[in-house]
Enzyme design. Structure first.
Site, PDB file in Angstrom:
ATOM      1  N   ASP A   7      34.781   1.360  43.286  1.00 29.83           N
ATOM      2  CA  ASP A   7      33.932   2.938  43.546  1.00 29.83           C
ATOM      3  C   ASP A   7      32.868   3.081  42.329  1.00 29.83           C
ATOM      4  OD1 ASP A   7      33.729   5.448  44.278  1.00 29.83           O
ATOM      5  OD2 ASP A   7      35.335   6.072  43.154  1.00 29.83           O
ATOM      6  N   GLY A   8      31.900   3.745  42.585  1.00 26.87           N
ATOM      7  CA  GLY A   8      30.642   4.064  41.714  1.00 26.87           C
ATOM      8  C   GLY A   8      30.591   5.431  41.506  1.00 26.87           C
ATOM      9  N   GLU A  45      27.891   1.775  43.392  1.00 28.12           N
ATOM     10  CA  GLU A  45      29.051   1.431  44.415  1.00 28.12           C
ATOM     11  C   GLU A  45      28.517   0.051  44.707  1.00 28.12           C
ATOM     12  OE1 GLU A  45      31.391   3.302  45.757  1.00 28.12           O
ATOM     13  OE2 GLU A  45      30.613   5.305  45.611  1.00 28.12           O
ATOM     14  N   ASP A  68      34.848   3.495  49.255  1.00 27.61           N
ATOM     15  CA  ASP A  68      34.596   4.637  49.906  1.00 27.61           C
ATOM     16  C   ASP A  68      33.153   4.720  50.192  1.00 27.61           C
ATOM     17  OD1 ASP A  68      33.530   5.359  47.394  1.00 27.61           O
ATOM     18  OD2 ASP A  68      35.452   6.790  46.875  1.00 27.61           O
ATOM     19  N   HIS A 118      38.713  10.284  47.295  1.00 23.37           N
ATOM     20  CA  HIS A 118      39.499  11.434  46.624  1.00 23.37           C
ATOM     21  C   HIS A 118      40.511  12.044  47.745  1.00 23.37           C
ATOM     22  CE1 HIS A 118      36.280  11.523  43.712  1.00 23.37           C
ATOM     23  NE2 HIS A 118      35.579  11.421  44.434  1.00 23.37           N
ATOM     24  N   ASP A 128      37.832   5.391  40.820  1.00 26.71           N
ATOM     25  CA  ASP A 128      36.847   6.523  40.271  1.00 26.71           C
ATOM     26  C   ASP A 128      37.261   6.767  38.944  1.00 26.71           C
ATOM     27  OD1 ASP A 128      35.350   8.804  41.367  1.00 26.71           O
ATOM     28  OD2 ASP A 128      37.108   9.866  40.542  1.00 26.71           O
TER      29      ASP A 128
END
Length: 149
Positions: A7-8, A45, A68, A118, A128
Site C-alpha cells: 500500500d502507498g 503504490e 488496492d 480499507h 496502510d
C-alpha cells in the site's frame, strides 16, 4: 508461494508520502516501510511493489501481490505497461519507477490481485498503517524521481 501485500499513501498528493509492505512465506513474515517528503500516492503504490520484489532473495519466485492500487494492478495485468514501453513512456507519469519495476517483475513469476482498500483485510490494513506512519516520520528524504522531474 510468496504472498505480498502493498500500500502507498500521500498526504496532499503531492505531499509527504510513504509505502508499506507485508511479505509472507510459510511461517515467515516481513514488514517494510519508508517515507518521502514530497511524492504522490501512485508513486508510493508502485514503489511498494518494486521494493517488495527487489527484496526477494531467490530468482523465479512464484509471487502473488495483493494491492488496492488499480493504477499498478491494471497497468500490468491489462498490459498497458508494455505499450508504454514501446512508446518510450511518452506522456506517462513515473517512468523512472516503471523502468525500475520491469527487471524486478521479470525476475519472478508475478501475479497481481486487486483488493479493496480499507475493507478490513488485515494485511492490507497493516500496509496502510505502515505507509501512513512512514509518511509522518520526521526528516523524510526526497523522492528524487518526483522532485527532479
Amino acid at each position: 508461494m510468496i504472498t505480498i501485500y502493498t500500500d502507498g499513501a500521500a498526504k496532499g498528493n503531492p505531499g509527504p508520502g510513504g509505502y508499506g509492505i507485508v511479505m509472507k512465506y510459510k511461517e515467515h513474515r516481513k514488514e517494510i516501510s519508508a517515507g518521502y517528503r514530497k511524492t504522490t500516492n501512485n508513486r508510493m503504490e508502485l514503489l511498494a511493489v518494486i521494493v517488495a520484489l527487489e527484496s526477494l532473495k531467490f530468482a523465479n519466485s512464484p509471487v502473488t501481490i495483493f494491492s488496492d492500487s488499480k493504477y499498478v494492478v491494471d497497468s500490468v495485468e491489462k498490459g498497458w505497461l508494455w505499450g508504454w514501453v514501446k512508446k518510450g513512456f511518452k506522456d506517462k507519469k513515473n517512468p523512472d519507477l516503471w523502468k525500475r519495476f520491469i527487471p524486478a517483475y521479470k525476475k519472478h513469476q508475478v501475479k497481481f490481485q486487486w483488493v479493496k482498500g480499507h475493507a478490513g483485510i488485515p494485511e492490507n490494513e497493516r500496509c496502510d498503517q505502515l505507509a501512513v506512519e512512514a509518511a509522518e516520520s520526521p526528516g523524510l528524504p526526497a523522492d528524487t524521481g518526483y522532485e527532479n522531474q
